[in-house]
Design a protein around this motif. Structure first.
Motif, PDB file in Angstrom:
ATOM      1  N   PHE A 355       5.319  -3.222  -6.375  1.00  0.00           N
ATOM      2  CA  PHE A 355       5.231  -1.818  -6.004  1.00  0.00           C
ATOM      3  C   PHE A 355       6.470  -1.080  -6.507  1.00  0.00           C
ATOM      4  O   PHE A 355       7.586  -1.581  -6.409  1.00  0.00           O
ATOM      5  CB  PHE A 355       5.137  -1.672  -4.484  1.00  0.00           C
ATOM      6  N   TYR A 381      -0.520  -1.220   2.056  1.00  0.00           N
ATOM      7  CA  TYR A 381      -0.403  -2.283   1.059  1.00  0.00           C
ATOM      8  C   TYR A 381      -0.654  -3.678   1.641  1.00  0.00           C
ATOM      9  O   TYR A 381      -0.468  -4.684   0.962  1.00  0.00           O
ATOM     10  CB  TYR A 381       0.981  -2.234   0.410  1.00  0.00           C
ATOM     11  N   LEU A 627       8.669  -4.150  -1.550  1.00  0.00           N
ATOM     12  CA  LEU A 627       8.568  -2.697  -1.419  1.00  0.00           C
ATOM     13  C   LEU A 627       9.906  -2.101  -0.995  1.00  0.00           C
ATOM     14  O   LEU A 627      10.488  -2.506   0.008  1.00  0.00           O
ATOM     15  CB  LEU A 627       7.488  -2.336  -0.386  1.00  0.00           C
TER      16      LEU A 627
END
Length: 659
Positions: A355, A381, A627
């Motif tokens: 990501f 996600y 992330l």
């Protein structure tokens, strides 16, 4: 010097089988040359998640069969914490026992200099033993000797006049005096006894007074030297001061240490202070192979670490730029935030795209929604079942002024360490356990917490053992000599106590308190201790154990649990997702300084605030594996919008506006 240890390709394969998961191997471009390098001093600059400690472990693993060395010399391994020592012991198993036997040394850098330098020097110069090395005890004793209306008390006035002038004039005389003393003592706590062949006094790296003839020098010397250092009451950093004095006064000690150790390895050297780096170079000559592992870009603990030269030694610099932690988009984003090293980009080992970093842009009306948005992104996600935790962190945790942007601004219930320290006494037994059990939950560390509490309590009532302040060593000796039955009972009972503590049985604390009251009453003999006052230190009201997963600074929503902390609190951790919270530091936000450098708005040398902002941001943003989210204020975003949108356009960033 000859007879260096040789590490072959076959040896590398052996280390891979011991230390790496099946099918994995050491990187041939960066790590293998570092592991095989045994004939010269090197400085290893390693990016976050690079596995540098594993590279050091590989060297140690492959050296074990060569110990003791042919020339009778040993190896020295220094770390910053006992946690690191225990981790290495656990990885190497029983084969590592030889590292703890003469002529080798394996332990913390503080213990090394305490054993080989500070303790022998103190005995030689002051003809007595060090009484205690403890910051809490040191500042408590210092406060008791900092008398209102003393010469030094009066002389500090002009340094803190602005703060004193802010004291409410409506307060009573005694309250004003107390507040004045508090302000002056806070200033005094930052004053350091320093040495360059002679004593002088400094604060924040700047000299206050060096002339021995000045009254200010005499006042500082009487308190900080005569009343503290010469009486054996030391703070943690004084061990390095004494070591510097020893190695400077008796340079032949360098020859002794260099003749004993052929190899010296130091881990996490970015956490060294300038003084620690200086005494490393004073302690070993050029015949010693000195290899240091760290990353100056992550030097966030000590203000003296801000100069780029701090990490440099005479040896060659080798880099590890490949990270096994974060994905390539995160690597690309934080590469430009490094203040030290080469211009190489960071590389994610697996090459995964993952990501892209998410910028969550908020205004004053939506700042309270930032963490909720972070949770919704994690949920979107489907990361909730990932291996590592989810955290939010910022540089500044809490400020009294509400207009200051801090972690507290995003999460009003945030309890910073400073707030906790104000709320709870250093003598709270549970507070002490929070520290001793923080990294390893064991009966041994509960036992350590019990001893530490007893030492602090006895020092708080000015009890002495053989004319000196109580230390862990002197207390244990007293108990062993006079109260053997109590010691046996303590050692047999500490294991069941530990089980109850870890199971959150709050009744165990009063039980421990009752037992220790009986023991300490015997130790102090004629001196009376009020039982009720003593047992107050064992109350579970208002403070709880927080070394486990339950944390006061936590938000749980939609099956996702987020811990909130400062960057200093998460250093060394690995997160599945990290939310970096913009905060204000000295008139500007950290992200403003970071973006100024990242987008080339300013070039050349870093000032201290820029360097600190970049390093704090680099540490905080490099925790995440999958992330990275960054909370950016509307004001900062608008100033750099064109540059930020340029990254968004090339799919390096995703922007989310909360207004």
């Amino acid at each position: 010097m000859s007879n260096y240890i040789c590490i072959s390709e076959d040896d590398i394969k052996k280390a891979e089988k011991v230390l790496l998961p099946d099918g994995c191997s050491f990187d041939e471009d960066e790590k293998v040359p570092i592991i095989q390098c045994m004939d010269k001093s090197i400085d290893v600059i390693a990016c976050p998640g690079s596995g540098k400690t594993t590279a050091l472990l590989a060297k140690l693993t492959l050296m074990l069969d060569s110990l003791p060395l042919d020339d009778g010399k040993g190896i020295c391994v220094m770390t910053h914490t006992n946690v690191a020592v225990n981790e290495i012991k656990e990885k190497l198993g029983s084969k590592s026992d030889i590292l703890f036997q003469y002529p080798n040394y394996f332990g913390t850098i503080h213990s090394f200099y305490s054993k080989f330098c500070a303790t022998p020097y103190y005995k030689q110069i002051y003809e007595s033993n060090i009484a205690v090395v403890d910051d809490d005890v040191y500042y408590r004793v210092l406060r008791s000797k900092f008398i209102p209306w003393s010469d030094l008390w009066k002389k500090i006035y002009y340094q803190v006049k602005d703060d004193i002038d802010k004291i409410d004039s409506r307060l009573g005389k005694s309250e004003k005096l107390r507040l004045q003393t508090d302000i002056k003592f806070d200033y005094l706590k930052g004053v350091r006894l320093t040495y360059d062949g002679n004593f002088f006094f400094s604060k924040s790296g700047k000299t206050i007074v060096k002339d021995k003839k000045k009254d200010l020098y005499k006042a500082y010397f009487k308190l900080l030297h005569d009343e503290m250092l010469a009486k054996g009451v030391l703070k943690y950093s004084d061990v390095y001061l004494l070591s510097q004095m020893y190695l400077t006064t008796f340079p032949e000690i360098r020859n002794y240490l260099s003749s004993r150790f052929k190899y010296v390895f130091i881990d996490e050297t970015q956490d060294n202070s300038s003084l620690q780096n200086e005494i490393v170079n004073l302690a070993f000559n050029d015949d010693v192979v000195l290899q240091r592992f760290g990353d100056a870009n992550q030097a966030i603990y000590d203000s003296s670490n801000v100069s780029d030269g701090d990490m440099q030694i005479k040896g060659e610099k080798l880099e590890i730029t490949k990270s096994m932690r974060f994905n390539q988009p995160i690597a690309d984003f934080i590469s430009s935030m490094r203040t030290y090293g080469s211009d190489k980009l960071l590389i994610a080992v697996d090459g995964a795209k993952g990501f892209v970093p998410h910028l969550i842009i908020y205004n004053e009306n939506t700042i309270g929604s930032v963490i909720d948005k972070y949770i919704s992104i994690i949920d979107e996600y489907q990361l909730s079942d990932a291996k590592y935790p989810f955290k939010a962190c910022g540089w500044v945790g809490f400020k009294e002024a509400p207009e200051h942007l801090t972690v507290n601004s995003y999460y009003p219930d945030f309890s910073s360490k400073k707030k906790v320290e104000k709320k709870h006494s250093n003598l709270n037994f549970i507070g002490i356990l929070n520290e001793t059990l923080k990294h390893r939950k064991s009966a041994g560390n509960v036992y350590k917490g019990i001893i530490e509490f007893c030492v602090k309590f006895l020092n708080s009532i000015d009890f002495e053992v053989e004319g000196s302040r109580v230390s862990s060593k002197s207390l244990k000796k007293t108990i062993e000599n006079k109260f053997e039955e109590d010691l046996i009972k303590l050692r047999t009972t500490v294991t069941p106590w530990t089980r109850r503590i870890l199971n959150n049985d709050v009744d165990v604390y009063s039980e421990i308190g009752q037992f220790l009251f009986g023991c300490i009453s015997k130790v102090v003999e004629e001196e009376s201790i009020d039982e009720a006052d003593f047992l107050k230190h064992f109350k579970a009201d208002g403070i709880e154990l927080n070394f486990n997963e339950s944390c006061e600074n936590r938000i749980s929503k939609d099956g996702v649990s987020i811990s909130i902390d400062t960057v200093h609190g998460v250093k060394g951790e690995t997160h599945t997702a990290t939310l970096y919270l913009e905060s204000l530091y000295h008139m500007k936000t950290d992200l403003n300084r970071i973006f100024t450098r990242m987008f080339g708005k300013k070039k050349g040398k870093f000032d201290a605030y820029e360097r600190s902002s970049l390093r704090i941001g680099y540490v905080g943003m490099s925790r995440a594996t999958d992330l990275l989210c960054i909370a950016v204020s509307e004001q900062t975003f608008s100033e750099f919008e064109e540059d930020i949108r340029g990254l968004e356009g090339s799919e390096h960033l995703k922007l989310i506006k909360l207004y």
